[in-house]
Design an enzyme around this catalytic site. Sequence first.
Site, PDB file in Angstrom:
ATOM      1  N   TYR A 127      15.603  31.435   4.442  1.00 30.99           N
ATOM      2  CA  TYR A 127      14.480  32.508   5.018  1.00 30.99           C
ATOM      3  C   TYR A 127      14.412  32.793   6.443  1.00 30.99           C
ATOM      4  O   TYR A 127      14.733  32.113   7.143  1.00 30.99           O
ATOM      5  CB  TYR A 127      13.154  31.645   4.723  1.00 30.99           C
ATOM      6  CG  TYR A 127      12.895  31.515   3.135  1.00 30.99           C
ATOM      7  CD1 TYR A 127      12.444  32.670   2.541  1.00 30.99           C
ATOM      8  CD2 TYR A 127      12.687  30.304   2.675  1.00 30.99           C
ATOM      9  CE1 TYR A 127      11.963  32.718   1.231  1.00 30.99           C
ATOM     10  CE2 TYR A 127      12.237  30.185   1.354  1.00 30.99           C
ATOM     11  CZ  TYR A 127      12.013  31.284   0.527  1.00 30.99           C
ATOM     12  OH  TYR A 127      11.558  31.088  -0.762  1.00 30.99           O
TER      13      TYR A 127
ATOM     14  N   LYS B 155       0.851  -1.105   0.265  1.00 29.06           N
ATOM     15  CA  LYS B 155       0.008   0.012   0.009  1.00 29.06           C
ATOM     16  C   LYS B 155       0.732   1.299   0.022  1.00 29.06           C
ATOM     17  O   LYS B 155       2.042   1.094   0.161  1.00 29.06           O
ATOM     18  CB  LYS B 155      -1.021  -0.006   1.286  1.00 29.06           C
ATOM     19  CG  LYS B 155      -0.221  -0.143   2.529  1.00 29.06           C
ATOM     20  CD  LYS B 155      -1.185  -0.435   3.903  1.00 29.06           C
ATOM     21  CE  LYS B 155      -0.317  -0.525   5.005  1.00 29.06           C
ATOM     22  NZ  LYS B 155      -0.870  -0.956   6.166  1.00 29.06           N
TER      23      LYS B 155
ATOM     24  N   ARG C 102     -10.557   0.372  14.508  1.00 25.71           N
ATOM     25  CA  ARG C 102     -10.222   1.162  13.354  1.00 25.71           C
ATOM     26  C   ARG C 102     -11.512   0.656  12.304  1.00 25.71           C
ATOM     27  O   ARG C 102     -12.632   1.225  12.361  1.00 25.71           O
ATOM     28  CB  ARG C 102      -8.911   1.294  12.727  1.00 25.71           C
ATOM     29  CG  ARG C 102      -8.683   1.942  11.544  1.00 25.71           C
ATOM     30  CD  ARG C 102      -7.071   2.016  11.323  1.00 25.71           C
ATOM     31  NE  ARG C 102      -6.686   0.425  10.682  1.00 25.71           N
ATOM     32  CZ  ARG C 102      -5.579   0.357  10.344  1.00 25.71           C
ATOM     33  NH1 ARG C 102      -4.682   1.358  10.169  1.00 25.71           N
ATOM     34  NH2 ARG C 102      -5.307  -0.731   9.731  1.00 25.71           N
TER      35      ARG C 102
ATOM     36  N   MET D  18      11.210  24.871   0.176  1.00 23.63           N
ATOM     37  CA  MET D  18      10.290  24.113  -0.488  1.00 23.63           C
ATOM     38  C   MET D  18      11.019  23.321  -1.416  1.00 23.63           C
ATOM     39  O   MET D  18      10.721  21.857  -1.255  1.00 23.63           O
ATOM     40  CB  MET D  18       9.141  25.100  -1.451  1.00 23.63           C
ATOM     41  CG  MET D  18       8.235  24.057  -1.888  1.00 23.63           C
ATOM     42  SD  MET D  18       7.057  24.964  -3.292  1.00 23.63           S
ATOM     43  CE  MET D  18       6.367  26.006  -2.277  1.00 23.63           C
TER      44      MET D  18
HETATM   45  C1  LIG Z   1      -0.271  -1.813   6.947  1.00 19.47           C
HETATM   46  C2  LIG Z   1      -0.972  -2.941   7.276  1.00 19.47           C
HETATM   47  C3  LIG Z   1      -0.099  -4.059   7.779  1.00 19.47           C
HETATM   48  C4  LIG Z   1       1.427  -4.220   7.838  1.00 19.47           C
HETATM   49  O1  LIG Z   1       1.952  -3.491   8.936  1.00 19.47           O
HETATM   50  P1  LIG Z   1       3.544  -3.253   9.111  1.00 19.47           P
HETATM   51  O2  LIG Z   1       3.607  -2.644  10.649  1.00 19.47           O
HETATM   52  O3  LIG Z   1       3.897  -2.406   8.271  1.00 19.47           O
HETATM   53  O4  LIG Z   1       4.216  -4.441   9.190  1.00 19.47           O
HETATM   54  C5  LIG Z   1      -0.645  -5.309   8.216  1.00 19.47           C
HETATM   55  N1  LIG Z   1      -2.111  -5.261   8.340  1.00 19.47           N
HETATM   56  C6  LIG Z   1      -2.936  -4.116   7.820  1.00 19.47           C
HETATM   57  C7  LIG Z   1      -4.207  -4.372   7.771  1.00 19.47           C
HETATM   58  C8  LIG Z   1      -2.272  -3.173   7.513  1.00 19.47           C
HETATM   59  O5  LIG Z   1      -3.155  -2.028   7.166  1.00 19.47           O
END
Ligand SMILES: *Cc1c(COP(=O)(O)O)cnc(C)c1O
Length: 811
Positions: A706, A480, A578, A755
């Site tokens: 700056y 992701k 969550r 920036m």
């Molecule tokens: C991002 C995520 C992981 C991986 O977590 P890490 O701490 O990066 O290993 C595993 N399960 C879910 C549901 C996630 O969203």
Amino acid sequence: MSLAIQNIIPVIHAKWFGKDESCVIDNVSIDSRSLQNNNGTLFFALVGQHHDGHQYLSELIEKGVRNFVVHHVPEKLADQANFLVVDNTLEALQEFAAFYRRQFDFPVIGITGSNGKTIVKEWLNFLLSPEYNIIRSPKSYNSQVGVPLSVIGINEKHNLGIFEAGISLVGEMERLGHIIQPTLGVLTNIGSAHNEGFASETEKIQQKLKLFENAPVVILQKNDVIEAFLKPGTKAFTWSFDDASAEVLITKKTASSFEIRHKNETFTVTLPFHDKASEENSITCLMVLLYFGYEVQTIQERLVHLYPVEMRLQVKNGINHCTLIDDSYSSDYQSLKIALDFLEQHKTHKKKTVILSDIFQSGFTAEELYSKVAKLLKNNHIERVFGIGDNISAYLKDYPNFIPFATTQEFVAHFNPNEFEYETILIKGARSFQFEEIVVLLEEKTHETVLEINLNAISHNLNFYKSKLKPTTKMMAMVKAFGYGSGSFEIAKLLAHHKIDYLGVAFADEGIALRNAGITMPIIVMNPENSAFAAMVAYQLEPEIYSASVLKKFIALAQQKNLYNYPIHLKLDTGMHRLGFEEKDLDELIGLLKNNNLVEVKSIFSHLSSSDVPEFREFTLGQIQKFDVWSSKLISALNIEPIRHILNTSGIYNFAEYQFDMVRLGIGLYGVGNDAEEMQQLENVGTLKTIILQIKDIPTGDSVGYSRKFRAEKPIRTATIPIGYADGIPRRWGNEKGYVLVNHQKARIVGNICMDMLMIDVTNIACEEGDTVTVFGKSPRVTELAEVVGTIPYEILTSISHRVKRVFYKE
Ligand SMILES: *Cc1c(COP(=O)(O)O)cnc(C)c1O
């Protein structure tokens, strides 16, 4: 190579289970994915910690492979091929290579040492190639598997071998020595690399010297301790900077010139390097030339032309959506094979193009060579070939879609960018062809800041976490957020290559992008939005289902689209709060899924909120307990057999006993662990680099940047680098909180971060405009940066802007 299968059986002490004794072997393979496997292949089914070649036998038989070295004959395949059964397939491969090596009688240089092996090998190849037809280890093939594969590349036309050997454990070198059988030993140096596998420094030296057991002469830097360990029959040919008892005494005269005293002769050589490691490696090469009896003038002429060795195959973004595989510094038959396998693994487009120069020193006649090359290209389904050089142009002219050029200049003059789009292009040329000019034309133009991604390190990290798991436990890799900022397709390709079971993305569009890049493995979408359901089905993406209302909507869509058993994944909320079903929701969930064949519960999972926090161990165990109970309830009520999974990276590290059927690896893959001990085991993946744009002398009292935040209390020198908060560098890191590395030295950041730029203090650092600057990488690690600005590495990594080009490489 051309060997009757019958003659191989006794060499590897195999039992014969086959029918066709007349087979002739012309190549050897250990990689089931290689498109170079064919009916002349002898396939060794190697078994590793994470990998078993026996799994792919039926696939290989389908592709026409007929001869296999195995631990056991698979029952169903018994009458479909020839099987040579041995106790250990790796040892059989090594024995075979040793046997093959013995068929040839020419000088062979065996190189070992802690550093510099590959460089010395490449340089010797360059220095000696005018006189010899050389076979050498491709890339850094110096391991228990790499060495036999290198040696097997020898053919009748070769008259000099140069092979490197690297070890990390006791006992390994003896086997490599047995395979290489060097007639001249070269010891580069003994440093601290791979110390873990040895009880002491002495043991390490003794082990390395096993390569030279039967070598009459060994070249090394004068060292009485090491020489005392050499076999009595082995003569040391030594050099030294200060010990006059060495055969060759070297005295540094100026920054680049050295006086060499050998026997009664004294002469000067010039080296094109200024760093100590390169100087020592050049001297090692000089020693080989002296040993081979080269004239002083030739030695002087050739050493000046030594060049930096690029050992990596790099994957780069090209113009018009092309992907480039840059191997522009070498061209020989062995490494062409490797590069074509790499091309197949990393192609992001179906169409494959190769730009190839004349190939030197193959050991074959031109006619043999190019007919082999043509066959190789055809087996690899290369659609288009640009041949550069007179030989390749002449001999490959009948290859379909072949475009010849006499020289690189001619290619450059005729270059039309519109002829390249949506294809993966391998660029491979001998040094003299200067293919870097072609890379410049085809490379997507971006600014000088790059995030380099080490693909080997990702493989290493993956294997580290696998080693904590049972071999049967499945693995989902989280890619992701653009692979935690590291790039998604390239990493997904690599993971597919490692036969990972699932990929996890956050949103449907990330999954769609992976599908469009040719990723076919199962992909789970963690935050499916209702609006994306139809697209997800179209792209075979599997949704996480976290509530009854989401499930109802998905079932409605499944009905409408006439889906049958569409895979879904149930998320339980055991304490993260969550997303996910809670205990009170389970009965409704069961009601919805009972007797429903529109969807199939492929997996049930939950997410740990604090697997990295030791003080919440009890809480985490509570989450795991709830997960076990709730998922068991679903399983028995629905009578299903889903995959269960709960561990993320730190979960694997701290709670491996609760791995269930699968784990979900995220940040660890990208080289970040949750404590120092875990970090030690991981390899760094991303290196954020940029360059110095301008250097300035700031007088006392002047300010920098700056809002005049920095004022010089004494005269200082600053360098401006083109990276700023828009690239993802936290602004909080400015004003002397953070530092970057310039020529291995720390340079603090002065003033506010802008920036697109920031300024650093280089008062005490020798540097020039154009020099490389490392923002994070092996040192400083991204974790240090995160800590200074009070965040976590996840945030830094995923914030690196997309305008920073990602460059992938493999060593
Ligand atoms: C991002 C995520 C992981 C991986 O977590 P890490 O701490 O990066 O290993 C595993 N399960 C879910 C549901 C996630 O969203």
